[in-house]
Design a protein around this motif. Structure first.
Motif, PDB file in Angstrom:
ATOM      1  N   PHE A  82     -31.458 -33.398  -3.156  1.00 20.68           N
ATOM      2  CA  PHE A  82     -30.198 -34.108  -3.341  1.00 20.68           C
ATOM      3  C   PHE A  82     -29.982 -34.425  -4.815  1.00 20.68           C
ATOM      4  N   GLN A  83     -31.011 -34.920  -5.480  1.00 19.44           N
ATOM      5  CA  GLN A  83     -30.879 -35.260  -6.895  1.00 19.44           C
ATOM      6  C   GLN A  83     -30.667 -34.011  -7.754  1.00 19.44           C
ATOM      7  N   ARG A  84     -31.347 -32.918  -7.422  1.00 24.53           N
ATOM      8  CA  ARG A  84     -31.154 -31.664  -8.168  1.00 24.53           C
ATOM      9  C   ARG A  84     -29.736 -31.134  -8.002  1.00 24.53           C
ATOM     10  N   GLU A  85     -29.267 -31.123  -6.764  1.00 27.55           N
ATOM     11  CA  GLU A  85     -27.910 -30.630  -6.495  1.00 27.55           C
ATOM     12  C   GLU A  85     -26.865 -31.519  -7.162  1.00 27.55           C
ATOM     13  N   LEU A  86     -27.117 -32.819  -7.161  1.00 27.91           N
ATOM     14  CA  LEU A  86     -26.201 -33.760  -7.803  1.00 27.91           C
ATOM     15  C   LEU A  86     -26.131 -33.507  -9.307  1.00 27.91           C
ATOM     16  N   GLU A  87     -27.267 -33.236  -9.925  1.00 28.51           N
ATOM     17  CA  GLU A  87     -27.287 -32.915 -11.348  1.00 28.51           C
ATOM     18  C   GLU A  87     -26.467 -31.651 -11.635  1.00 28.51           C
ATOM     19  N   ALA A  88     -26.589 -30.654 -10.769  1.00 29.16           N
ATOM     20  CA  ALA A  88     -25.822 -29.417 -10.944  1.00 29.16           C
ATOM     21  C   ALA A  88     -24.325 -29.683 -10.797  1.00 29.16           C
ATOM     22  N   LEU A  89     -23.945 -30.547  -9.853  1.00 30.40           N
ATOM     23  CA  LEU A  89     -22.532 -30.865  -9.654  1.00 30.40           C
ATOM     24  C   LEU A  89     -21.972 -31.683 -10.821  1.00 30.40           C
ATOM     25  N   ILE A  90     -22.800 -32.534 -11.412  1.00 33.39           N
ATOM     26  CA  ILE A  90     -22.356 -33.341 -12.555  1.00 33.39           C
ATOM     27  C   ILE A  90     -21.995 -32.427 -13.718  1.00 33.39           C
ATOM     28  N   LYS A  91     -22.789 -31.371 -13.925  1.00 37.95           N
ATOM     29  CA  LYS A  91     -22.528 -30.432 -15.026  1.00 37.95           C
ATOM     30  C   LYS A  91     -21.197 -29.712 -14.854  1.00 37.95           C
ATOM     31  N   THR A  92     -20.797 -29.456 -13.599  1.00 38.09           N
ATOM     32  CA  THR A  92     -19.528 -28.754 -13.351  1.00 38.09           C
ATOM     33  C   THR A  92     -18.338 -29.705 -13.346  1.00 38.09           C
ATOM     34  N   ASP A  93     -18.580 -31.019 -13.317  1.00 37.08           N
ATOM     35  CA  ASP A  93     -17.532 -32.041 -13.324  1.00 37.08           C
ATOM     36  C   ASP A  93     -16.586 -31.906 -12.128  1.00 37.08           C
ATOM     37  N   ARG A  94     -17.151 -31.493 -10.988  1.00 36.51           N
ATOM     38  CA  ARG A  94     -16.343 -31.380  -9.767  1.00 36.51           C
ATOM     39  C   ARG A  94     -16.275 -32.727  -9.051  1.00 36.51           C
ATOM     40  N   PRO A  95     -15.179 -32.996  -8.355  1.00 30.55           N
ATOM     41  CA  PRO A  95     -15.114 -34.227  -7.561  1.00 30.55           C
ATOM     42  C   PRO A  95     -16.076 -34.134  -6.371  1.00 30.55           C
ATOM     43  N   ILE A  96     -16.584 -35.274  -5.950  1.00 32.62           N
ATOM     44  CA  ILE A  96     -17.530 -35.322  -4.842  1.00 32.62           C
ATOM     45  C   ILE A  96     -16.997 -36.273  -3.782  1.00 32.62           C
ATOM     46  N   LEU A  97     -17.058 -35.834  -2.522  1.00 32.91           N
ATOM     47  CA  LEU A  97     -16.702 -36.675  -1.386  1.00 32.91           C
ATOM     48  C   LEU A  97     -17.977 -37.016  -0.632  1.00 32.91           C
ATOM     49  N   VAL A  98     -18.101 -38.251  -0.189  1.00 34.74           N
ATOM     50  CA  VAL A  98     -19.221 -38.654   0.656  1.00 34.74           C
ATOM     51  C   VAL A  98     -18.668 -38.842   2.061  1.00 34.74           C
ATOM     52  N   ALA A  99     -19.136 -38.001   2.995  1.00 35.23           N
ATOM     53  CA  ALA A  99     -18.718 -38.086   4.395  1.00 35.23           C
ATOM     54  C   ALA A  99     -19.871 -38.699   5.174  1.00 35.23           C
ATOM     55  N   ALA A 100     -19.788 -39.984   5.435  1.00 36.63           N
ATOM     56  CA  ALA A 100     -20.852 -40.698   6.138  1.00 36.63           C
ATOM     57  C   ALA A 100     -20.427 -40.957   7.576  1.00 36.63           C
ATOM     58  N   HIS A 101     -21.361 -40.799   8.502  1.00 32.60           N
ATOM     59  CA  HIS A 101     -21.091 -41.046   9.924  1.00 32.60           C
ATOM     60  C   HIS A 101     -20.663 -42.498  10.108  1.00 32.60           C
ATOM     61  N   ASN A 102     -19.735 -42.728  11.033  1.00 35.88           N
ATOM     62  CA  ASN A 102     -19.187 -44.088  11.169  1.00 35.88           C
ATOM     63  C   ASN A 102     -20.171 -45.091  11.760  1.00 35.88           C
ATOM     64  N   GLU A 103     -21.276 -44.645  12.358  1.00 38.89           N
ATOM     65  CA  GLU A 103     -22.278 -45.571  12.894  1.00 38.89           C
ATOM     66  C   GLU A 103     -23.457 -45.763  11.936  1.00 38.89           C
ATOM     67  N   LEU A 104     -23.386 -45.151  10.779  1.00 40.16           N
ATOM     68  CA  LEU A 104     -24.455 -45.267   9.782  1.00 40.16           C
ATOM     69  C   LEU A 104     -24.421 -46.656   9.152  1.00 40.16           C
ATOM     70  N   PRO A 105     -25.590 -47.270   8.945  1.00 41.85           N
ATOM     71  CA  PRO A 105     -25.597 -48.573   8.268  1.00 41.85           C
ATOM     72  C   PRO A 105     -24.958 -48.472   6.880  1.00 41.85           C
ATOM     73  N   TYR A 106     -24.155 -49.447   6.556  1.00 41.18           N
ATOM     74  CA  TYR A 106     -23.399 -49.459   5.307  1.00 41.18           C
ATOM     75  C   TYR A 106     -24.316 -49.340   4.090  1.00 41.18           C
ATOM     76  N   GLN A 107     -25.506 -49.906   4.177  1.00 35.64           N
ATOM     77  CA  GLN A 107     -26.445 -49.881   3.053  1.00 35.64           C
ATOM     78  C   GLN A 107     -26.824 -48.443   2.688  1.00 35.64           C
ATOM     79  N   ARG A 108     -26.957 -47.564   3.668  1.00 30.17           N
ATOM     80  CA  ARG A 108     -27.313 -46.167   3.384  1.00 30.17           C
ATOM     81  C   ARG A 108     -26.194 -45.480   2.607  1.00 30.17           C
ATOM     82  N   VAL A 109     -24.942 -45.770   2.945  1.00 35.16           N
ATOM     83  CA  VAL A 109     -23.803 -45.204   2.218  1.00 35.16           C
ATOM     84  C   VAL A 109     -23.806 -45.715   0.776  1.00 35.16           C
ATOM     85  N   ILE A 110     -24.056 -47.005   0.610  1.00 34.08           N
ATOM     86  CA  ILE A 110     -24.119 -47.607  -0.722  1.00 34.08           C
ATOM     87  C   ILE A 110     -25.250 -46.985  -1.536  1.00 34.08           C
ATOM     88  N   ASP A 111     -26.391 -46.701  -0.892  1.00 33.49           N
ATOM     89  CA  ASP A 111     -27.512 -46.067  -1.593  1.00 33.49           C
ATOM     90  C   ASP A 111     -27.120 -44.700  -2.147  1.00 33.49           C
TER      91      ASP A 111
END
Length: 135
Positions: A82-111
């Motif tokens: 995840f961290q490697r892929e995120l670094e690659a996406l940062i270099k391309t300056d692409r927008p990122i969407l976070v699609a979190a399941h609606n029953e997932l604890p909010y803290q995990r989304v914040i993390d």
């Protein structure tokens, strides 16, 4: 009296008609199919996500997956990947969407959002379903 000759040819026109109808049905129904299994929360009317946006999916169990574009298949990721892929996406300056399941604890989304922010992501948002909030 004259004898009739039988034709030894197969008439393929009905087969072509059937195949064309099946092709049209496939072309109409395939865009309607959803490939993801993430049940995101709903919100008010939304703009459609950018085709160039990468999507980080967080399933019900907190497992991460990445879609490089909106139409790609999700690739499961470990925390290190995840961290490697995120670094690659940062270099391309692409927008990122976070699609979190609606029953997932909010803290995990914040993390996930916090990890992205710490790594330098500037264009990040949460993906929701279109509809009335709270219904």
């Amino acid at each position: 009296m004259r004898q009739r000759r039988q034709k030894n040819e197969i008439n393929v026109v009905p087969y072509i008609d059937v195949m064309l109808v099946l092709l049209v049905i496939f072309m109409v129904t395939s865009p309607m199919m959803q490939s993801g299994s993430i049940d995101v929360p709903s919100a008010g009317p939304l703009a459609t996500p950018s085709v160039e946006a990468a999507i980080i999916e967080v399933d019900k169990d907190g497992k991460l997956a990445l879609k490089r574009t909106v139409n790609d298949k999700a690739i499961p990721l470990s925390q290190l990947d995840f961290q490697r892929e995120l670094e690659a996406l940062i270099k391309t300056d692409r927008p990122i969407l976070v699609a979190a399941h609606n029953e997932l604890p909010y803290q995990r989304v914040i993390d996930v959002l916090e990890t992205a922010r710490e790594m330098g992501v500037k264009k990040i948002s949460l993906q929701t379903k279109s509809g009335n909030a709270g219904k």
